[in-house]
Design a protein around this motif. Structure first.
Motif, PDB file in Angstrom:
ATOM      1  N   THR A  36       0.791  -1.245   0.000  1.00  0.00           N
ATOM      2  CA  THR A  36       0.000   0.000   0.000  1.00  0.00           C
ATOM      3  C   THR A  36       0.819   1.289   0.000  1.00  0.00           C
ATOM      4  O   THR A  36       0.239   2.371  -0.069  1.00  0.00           O
ATOM      5  CB  THR A  36      -0.915   0.039   1.245  1.00  0.00           C
ATOM      6  N   HIS A  37       2.140   1.204   0.084  1.00  0.00           N
ATOM      7  CA  HIS A  37       2.941   2.416   0.324  1.00  0.00           C
ATOM      8  C   HIS A  37       2.708   3.509  -0.714  1.00  0.00           C
ATOM      9  O   HIS A  37       2.766   4.698  -0.402  1.00  0.00           O
ATOM     10  CB  HIS A  37       4.442   2.071   0.405  1.00  0.00           C
ATOM     11  N   LYS A  38       2.389   3.123  -1.950  1.00  0.00           N
ATOM     12  CA  LYS A  38       2.223   4.146  -2.998  1.00  0.00           C
ATOM     13  C   LYS A  38       0.983   5.012  -2.779  1.00  0.00           C
ATOM     14  O   LYS A  38       0.844   6.064  -3.403  1.00  0.00           O
ATOM     15  CB  LYS A  38       2.172   3.488  -4.378  1.00  0.00           C
ATOM     16  N   TYR A  39       0.085   4.574  -1.903  1.00  0.00           N
ATOM     17  CA  TYR A  39      -1.138   5.341  -1.653  1.00  0.00           C
ATOM     18  C   TYR A  39      -0.999   6.319  -0.470  1.00  0.00           C
ATOM     19  O   TYR A  39      -1.943   7.032  -0.149  1.00  0.00           O
ATOM     20  CB  TYR A  39      -2.309   4.387  -1.367  1.00  0.00           C
ATOM     21  N   PHE A  40       0.155   6.315   0.187  1.00  0.00           N
ATOM     22  CA  PHE A  40       0.324   7.104   1.414  1.00  0.00           C
ATOM     23  C   PHE A  40       1.499   8.058   1.306  1.00  0.00           C
ATOM     24  O   PHE A  40       2.481   7.787   0.622  1.00  0.00           O
ATOM     25  CB  PHE A  40       0.579   6.165   2.615  1.00  0.00           C
ATOM     26  N   ASN A  41       1.390   9.181   2.028  1.00  0.00           N
ATOM     27  CA  ASN A  41       2.552   9.999   2.342  1.00  0.00           C
ATOM     28  C   ASN A  41       3.189   9.334   3.567  1.00  0.00           C
ATOM     29  O   ASN A  41       2.640   9.406   4.666  1.00  0.00           O
ATOM     30  CB  ASN A  41       2.112  11.429   2.664  1.00  0.00           C
ATOM     31  N   LEU A  42       4.313   8.683   3.384  1.00  0.00           N
ATOM     32  CA  LEU A  42       4.873   7.832   4.438  1.00  0.00           C
ATOM     33  C   LEU A  42       5.283   8.609   5.678  1.00  0.00           C
ATOM     34  O   LEU A  42       5.422   8.045   6.757  1.00  0.00           O
ATOM     35  CB  LEU A  42       6.067   7.034   3.904  1.00  0.00           C
ATOM     36  N   GLU A  43       5.461   9.907   5.535  1.00  0.00           N
ATOM     37  CA  GLU A  43       5.847  10.717   6.696  1.00  0.00           C
ATOM     38  C   GLU A  43       4.634  11.240   7.451  1.00  0.00           C
ATOM     39  O   GLU A  43       4.761  11.884   8.487  1.00  0.00           O
ATOM     40  CB  GLU A  43       6.763  11.869   6.257  1.00  0.00           C
ATOM     41  N   THR A  44       3.445  10.989   6.921  1.00  0.00           N
ATOM     42  CA  THR A  44       2.214  11.417   7.602  1.00  0.00           C
ATOM     43  C   THR A  44       1.167  10.322   7.485  1.00  0.00           C
ATOM     44  O   THR A  44       0.118  10.518   6.875  1.00  0.00           O
ATOM     45  CB  THR A  44       1.655  12.729   7.004  1.00  0.00           C
ATOM     46  N   ILE A  45       1.467   9.180   8.057  1.00  0.00           N
ATOM     47  CA  ILE A  45       0.459   8.125   8.142  1.00  0.00           C
ATOM     48  C   ILE A  45      -0.277   8.308   9.468  1.00  0.00           C
ATOM     49  O   ILE A  45       0.342   8.514  10.513  1.00  0.00           O
ATOM     50  CB  ILE A  45       1.113   6.724   8.078  1.00  0.00           C
ATOM     51  N   TYR A  46      -1.582   8.280   9.419  1.00  0.00           N
ATOM     52  CA  TYR A  46      -2.376   8.450  10.644  1.00  0.00           C
ATOM     53  C   TYR A  46      -2.613   7.097  11.305  1.00  0.00           C
ATOM     54  O   TYR A  46      -2.586   6.059  10.648  1.00  0.00           O
ATOM     55  CB  TYR A  46      -3.702   9.145  10.323  1.00  0.00           C
ATOM     56  N   THR A  47      -2.841   7.131  12.605  1.00  0.00           N
ATOM     57  CA  THR A  47      -3.168   5.885  13.300  1.00  0.00           C
ATOM     58  C   THR A  47      -4.643   5.543  13.059  1.00  0.00           C
ATOM     59  O   THR A  47      -5.507   6.425  13.177  1.00  0.00           O
ATOM     60  CB  THR A  47      -2.895   5.958  14.808  1.00  0.00           C
ATOM     61  N   PRO A  48      -4.943   4.285  12.752  1.00  0.00           N
ATOM     62  CA  PRO A  48      -6.339   3.909  12.551  1.00  0.00           C
ATOM     63  C   PRO A  48      -7.065   3.609  13.858  1.00  0.00           C
ATOM     64  O   PRO A  48      -8.256   3.328  13.857  1.00  0.00           O
ATOM     65  CB  PRO A  48      -6.232   2.633  11.704  1.00  0.00           C
ATOM     66  N   VAL A  49      -6.343   3.663  14.974  1.00  0.00           N
ATOM     67  CA  VAL A  49      -6.949   3.281  16.262  1.00  0.00           C
ATOM     68  C   VAL A  49      -6.945   4.441  17.256  1.00  0.00           C
ATOM     69  O   VAL A  49      -6.873   4.243  18.462  1.00  0.00           O
ATOM     70  CB  VAL A  49      -6.244   2.040  16.868  1.00  0.00           C
ATOM     71  N   ALA A  50      -7.067   5.669  16.738  1.00  0.00           N
ATOM     72  CA  ALA A  50      -6.993   6.843  17.608  1.00  0.00           C
ATOM     73  C   ALA A  50      -8.039   6.792  18.725  1.00  0.00           C
ATOM     74  O   ALA A  50      -7.698   6.925  19.908  1.00  0.00           O
ATOM     75  CB  ALA A  50      -7.166   8.113  16.781  1.00  0.00           C
ATOM     76  N   LEU A  51      -9.290   6.590  18.368  1.00  0.00           N
ATOM     77  CA  LEU A  51     -10.353   6.526  19.385  1.00  0.00           C
ATOM     78  C   LEU A  51     -10.200   5.298  20.264  1.00  0.00           C
ATOM     79  O   LEU A  51     -10.397   5.355  21.476  1.00  0.00           O
ATOM     80  CB  LEU A  51     -11.731   6.488  18.716  1.00  0.00           C
ATOM     81  N   HIS A  52      -9.862   4.167  19.658  1.00  0.00           N
ATOM     82  CA  HIS A  52      -9.722   2.909  20.386  1.00  0.00           C
ATOM     83  C   HIS A  52      -8.636   3.045  21.462  1.00  0.00           C
ATOM     84  O   HIS A  52      -8.818   2.638  22.615  1.00  0.00           O
ATOM     85  CB  HIS A  52      -9.332   1.771  19.442  1.00  0.00           C
ATOM     86  N   TYR A  53      -7.498   3.611  21.056  1.00  0.00           N
ATOM     87  CA  TYR A  53      -6.372   3.756  21.977  1.00  0.00           C
ATOM     88  C   TYR A  53      -6.731   4.690  23.140  1.00  0.00           C
ATOM     89  O   TYR A  53      -6.518   4.367  24.308  1.00  0.00           O
ATOM     90  CB  TYR A  53      -5.144   4.288  21.239  1.00  0.00           C
ATOM     91  N   LEU A  54      -7.316   5.852  22.794  1.00  0.00           N
ATOM     92  CA  LEU A  54      -7.644   6.818  23.846  1.00  0.00           C
ATOM     93  C   LEU A  54      -8.753   6.290  24.755  1.00  0.00           C
ATOM     94  O   LEU A  54      -8.770   6.594  25.953  1.00  0.00           O
ATOM     95  CB  LEU A  54      -8.053   8.160  23.230  1.00  0.00           C
ATOM     96  N   SER A  55      -9.647   5.482  24.218  1.00  0.00           N
ATOM     97  CA  SER A  55     -10.724   4.923  25.054  1.00  0.00           C
ATOM     98  C   SER A  55     -10.155   4.039  26.155  1.00  0.00           C
ATOM     99  O   SER A  55     -10.787   3.837  27.192  1.00  0.00           O
ATOM    100  CB  SER A  55     -11.701   4.107  24.199  1.00  0.00           C
ATOM    101  N   THR A  56      -8.953   3.515  25.936  1.00  0.00           N
ATOM    102  CA  THR A  56      -8.305   2.628  26.895  1.00  0.00           C
ATOM    103  C   THR A  56      -7.338   3.371  27.804  1.00  0.00           C
ATOM    104  O   THR A  56      -7.284   3.121  29.006  1.00  0.00           O
ATOM    105  CB  THR A  56      -7.533   1.523  26.140  1.00  0.00           C
TER     106      THR A  56
END
Length: 256
Positions: free
Chosen positions: A104-124
């Motif tokens: 998938t790397h060609k679809y992303f700016n590798l220096e700005t990948i977001y976390t997909p678990v932002a809410l999940h992580y903070l909920s814990t």
């Protein structure tokens, strides 16, 4: 491979908040292993693969419309992770992380990948900031597009009155109907900036792509499996580790 930087959960949600406050169209696109499987013609846990879903998932990965917060599930020792993450709770092996990025790397700016678990992580690990974001989201009276099994009182508490219902599994089978239902609602206030919360598994990314391509002035936020925990469903191993009772305190503590 160039240096890979994953934004933290707080950085991710702060960037999303800024985009919504500025009323910019865009989306929080949470890509994981299931999306990669479907794009490559392989089944996901809840969704059967087919050529149409593979084509549309590739379009979702390559989407470049509006302010996109593209997230990829590659938290690992190699690429970095947040304190408290562990195996089966947002942390994957270096080998899996490399495999996902290789595809998938060609679809992303590798220096700005977001976390997909932002809410999940903070909920814990930081429920105050999790609740602060949920309160923020509610102020925009978002349209909720998601699992038909989510209890009505939870939908009302988190989002409001509007619920476009989606099947628990194989939601792509009904994606045309779901899209039409959402478009009908968006057209009622089409001159206004609107927020949509999506929680329908991997096909949610395809719905986000379709709506942005149609030009709506909308921000689409993908909620994820935290909603299962709040709904009393132990659908993921991370929910078990985090303890569902602890996660459900968010609902009882949420004051507007």
């Amino acid at each position: 491979m160039k240096s890979v930087k994953i934004k933290t959960s707080l950085e991710t949600l702060n960037d999303i908040k800024r985009t919504i406050r500025e009323e910019k169209r865009g989306a929080y696109l949470r890509f994981g292993d299931g999306d990669i499987y479907l794009m490559r013609g392989l089944d996901d846990i809840l969704h059967k693969a087919n050529p149409k879903i593979a084509k549309e998932m590739k379009q979702a990965f390559s989407l470049n419309i509006g302010e996109l917060h593209k997230a990829l599930a590659i938290h690992s020792k190699l690429f970095g992770f947040e304190k408290g993450m562990q195996e089966d709770m947002h942390l994957i092996s270096d080998q899996n992380a490399l495999n996902y990025l290789a595809v998938t790397h060609k679809y992303f700016n590798l220096e700005t990948i977001y976390t997909p678990v932002a809410l999940h992580y903070l909920s814990t690990f930081d429920q105050d900031n999790c609740m602060e974001f949920l309160r923020f989201l509610k102020t925009y009276n978002p349209i909720f597009v998601g699992n038909e099994k989510v209890k009505i009182e939870i939908v009302k508490k988190l989002f409001g009155e509007i619920h476009v219902k989606t099947p628990v599994s194989n939601s792509y089978d009904e994606i045309d109907r779901i899209e039409n239902d959402l478009i009908e609602l968006l057209n009622m206030k089409k001159n206004n900036f609107q927020v949509v919360v999506v929680a329908m598994g991997c096909p949610g990314r395809i719905l986000q792509k379709r709506i942005l391509k149609k030009g709506f002035n909308v921000y689409l936020f993908d909620f994820g499996s935290l909603l299962d925990a709040l709904n009393g469903e132990n659908s993921r191993l991370w929910i078990d580790i985090a303890d569902m009772r602890s996660l459900q305190k968010i609902l009882t503590s949420l004051k507007y």
